[in-house]
Design a protein around this motif. Structure first.
Motif, PDB file in Angstrom:
ATOM      1  N   ASP A 142       3.488   6.778  -6.593  1.00  0.00           N
ATOM      2  CA  ASP A 142       3.360   6.214  -7.937  1.00  0.00           C
ATOM      3  C   ASP A 142       4.549   6.587  -8.819  1.00  0.00           C
ATOM      4  OD1 ASP A 142       2.478   5.208 -10.328  1.00  0.00           O
ATOM      5  OD2 ASP A 142       1.008   6.782 -10.668  1.00  0.00           O
ATOM      6  N   THR A 143       5.584   5.752  -8.761  1.00  0.00           N
ATOM      7  CA  THR A 143       6.724   5.905  -9.663  1.00  0.00           C
ATOM      8  C   THR A 143       7.000   4.541 -10.288  1.00  0.00           C
ATOM      9  OG1 THR A 143       8.446   5.306  -8.064  1.00  0.00           O
ATOM     10  CG2 THR A 143       7.748   7.635  -8.111  1.00  0.00           C
ATOM     11  N   LYS A 144       7.800   4.524 -11.325  1.00  0.00           N
ATOM     12  CA  LYS A 144       8.148   3.249 -11.952  1.00  0.00           C
ATOM     13  C   LYS A 144       8.825   2.299 -10.953  1.00  0.00           C
ATOM     14  CE  LYS A 144       8.572   3.336 -16.904  1.00  0.00           C
ATOM     15  NZ  LYS A 144       9.434   3.220 -18.057  1.00  0.00           N
ATOM     16  N   ILE A 145       9.656   2.853 -10.099  1.00  0.00           N
ATOM     17  CA  ILE A 145      10.398   2.015  -9.149  1.00  0.00           C
ATOM     18  C   ILE A 145       9.475   1.473  -8.063  1.00  0.00           C
ATOM     19  CG2 ILE A 145      12.201   2.041  -7.369  1.00  0.00           C
ATOM     20  CD1 ILE A 145      13.704   4.062  -9.178  1.00  0.00           C
ATOM     21  N   THR A 146       8.653   2.341  -7.459  1.00  0.00           N
ATOM     22  CA  THR A 146       7.799   1.880  -6.354  1.00  0.00           C
ATOM     23  C   THR A 146       6.731   0.901  -6.834  1.00  0.00           C
ATOM     24  OG1 THR A 146       6.350   3.812  -6.552  1.00  0.00           O
ATOM     25  CG2 THR A 146       8.167   3.937  -4.936  1.00  0.00           C
ATOM     26  N   THR A 147       6.158   1.146  -8.010  1.00  0.00           N
ATOM     27  CA  THR A 147       5.145   0.212  -8.504  1.00  0.00           C
ATOM     28  C   THR A 147       5.781  -1.117  -8.905  1.00  0.00           C
ATOM     29  OG1 THR A 147       5.231   1.191 -10.723  1.00  0.00           O
ATOM     30  CG2 THR A 147       3.514   1.994  -9.236  1.00  0.00           C
ATOM     31  N   PHE A 148       7.009  -1.069  -9.417  1.00  0.00           N
ATOM     32  CA  PHE A 148       7.716  -2.303  -9.753  1.00  0.00           C
ATOM     33  C   PHE A 148       7.974  -3.125  -8.490  1.00  0.00           C
ATOM     34  CE2 PHE A 148      11.572  -4.804 -10.389  1.00  0.00           C
ATOM     35  CZ  PHE A 148      11.239  -5.518 -11.536  1.00  0.00           C
ATOM     36  N   ILE A 149       8.461  -2.458  -7.432  1.00  0.00           N
ATOM     37  CA  ILE A 149       8.725  -3.165  -6.165  1.00  0.00           C
ATOM     38  C   ILE A 149       7.417  -3.716  -5.587  1.00  0.00           C
ATOM     39  CG2 ILE A 149       9.552  -2.899  -3.794  1.00  0.00           C
ATOM     40  CD1 ILE A 149      11.521  -0.754  -4.902  1.00  0.00           C
ATOM     41  N   ALA A 150       6.344  -2.923  -5.656  1.00  0.00           N
ATOM     42  CA  ALA A 150       5.041  -3.388  -5.162  1.00  0.00           C
ATOM     43  C   ALA A 150       4.582  -4.623  -5.929  1.00  0.00           C
ATOM     44  CB  ALA A 150       4.005  -2.268  -5.275  1.00  0.00           C
ATOM     45  N   ALA A 151       4.778  -4.632  -7.246  1.00  0.00           N
ATOM     46  CA  ALA A 151       4.385  -5.780  -8.063  1.00  0.00           C
ATOM     47  C   ALA A 151       5.210  -7.017  -7.713  1.00  0.00           C
ATOM     48  CB  ALA A 151       4.518  -5.449  -9.547  1.00  0.00           C
ATOM     49  N   VAL A 177       0.841  -1.213   0.000  1.00  0.00           N
ATOM     50  CA  VAL A 177       0.000   0.000   0.000  1.00  0.00           C
ATOM     51  C   VAL A 177       0.872   1.258   0.000  1.00  0.00           C
ATOM     52  CG1 VAL A 177      -1.642   1.339   1.390  1.00  0.00           C
ATOM     53  CG2 VAL A 177      -2.026  -1.111   1.008  1.00  0.00           C
ATOM     54  N   ILE A 178       1.861   1.285   0.858  1.00  0.00           N
ATOM     55  CA  ILE A 178       2.744   2.463   0.937  1.00  0.00           C
ATOM     56  C   ILE A 178       3.502   2.655  -0.377  1.00  0.00           C
ATOM     57  CG2 ILE A 178       4.822   3.381   2.059  1.00  0.00           C
ATOM     58  CD1 ILE A 178       3.696   2.090   4.685  1.00  0.00           C
ATOM     59  N   LEU A 179       4.011   1.566  -0.936  1.00  0.00           N
ATOM     60  CA  LEU A 179       4.722   1.679  -2.211  1.00  0.00           C
ATOM     61  C   LEU A 179       3.816   2.239  -3.309  1.00  0.00           C
ATOM     62  CD1 LEU A 179       6.751  -1.650  -2.116  1.00  0.00           C
ATOM     63  CD2 LEU A 179       7.728   0.655  -2.180  1.00  0.00           C
ATOM     64  N   LEU A 180       2.560   1.800  -3.329  1.00  0.00           N
ATOM     65  CA  LEU A 180       1.639   2.282  -4.356  1.00  0.00           C
ATOM     66  C   LEU A 180       1.203   3.731  -4.121  1.00  0.00           C
ATOM     67  CD1 LEU A 180      -0.536  -0.887  -5.028  1.00  0.00           C
ATOM     68  CD2 LEU A 180       1.207   0.133  -6.505  1.00  0.00           C
ATOM     69  N   MET A 181       1.309   4.200  -2.903  1.00  0.00           N
ATOM     70  CA  MET A 181       0.967   5.600  -2.618  1.00  0.00           C
ATOM     71  C   MET A 181       1.926   6.546  -3.337  1.00  0.00           C
ATOM     72  SD  MET A 181      -0.078   5.359   1.412  1.00  0.00           S
ATOM     73  CE  MET A 181       0.237   7.082   1.677  1.00  0.00           C
TER      74      MET A 181
END
Length: 188
Positions: free
Chosen positions: A35-44, A29-33
């Motif tokens: 919204d960057t290529k890196i954070t969404t990649f890590i969240a995925a 949830v925090i990673l998706l808050m």
């Protein structure tokens, strides 16, 4: 047994894996808050790893005789929390339509309630093949929707949308199937 072996054995317990899925939820949830290529990649990647533990903990519990009452309750709850919280974040970020998340989450709550009725009546509540397909399509949708950017020329959002509609079909179909099979236990 060495300290390393004790830690390895503990980490490979089904209940530890289930709890690790729950712990992963706020991180996703925090990673998706952000919204960057890196954070969404890590969240995925984290969502993918958590999804793998869903299969692995069930396999280990059955093959090693480690099925527990806690695991029977916590495992399906962890799965629903993981998928539902990620769906809510995807809606809030505009990566998917809210009504689809409502249908998926609503079905999960309805079937969970139905499973409680079935357990109370001594019935089997094991997931059907439809439920397994539903879960597979949900995971296959959430991962690319979480990525949602284009990587290496691949448009992940389009892939996620394709699997999302498959997940929607299996969500409705499997929910209807549960209620049809359980109708004799639902008398008013």
């Amino acid at each position: 047994m060495t300290g390393f072996e004790k830690v390895k054995n503990f980490v490979l317990t089904p209940n530890f894996m289930t709890i690790s899925r729950i712990v992963a939820i706020p991180v996703i949830v925090i990673l998706l808050m952000y919204d960057t290529k890196i954070t969404t990649f890590i969240a995925a990647v984290l969502f993918s790893a958590a999804s793998i533990t869903d299969y692995l903990d069930g396999y280990l519990a059955r093959t090693r005789g480690l099925v527990t009452k806690l695991g029977k309750i916590l495992d399906p709850m962890a799965d629903k929390l993981l998928v539902s919280s990620t769906l809510v974040m995807l809606v809030s970020l505009g990566f998917m339509q809210g009504w689809i998340a409502c249908v998926i989450i609503g079905r999960e709550l309805a079937v969970t309630g139905l499973r409680c009725v079935l357990i109370e009546n001594g019935q089997d509540v094991a997931a059907s093949w439809l439920g397994k397909y539903k879960t597979g399509f949900q995971i296959a949708a959430v991962i690319p929707l979480t990525l949602h950017y284009s990587y290496l020329g691949i448009e992940f959002n389009s892939i996620g949308q394709f699997f999302l509609y498959g997940a929607l079909i299996f969500t409705l179909w499997s929910g209807l199937d549960y209620f049809i099979k359980a109708r004799k236990f639902l008398s008013l």
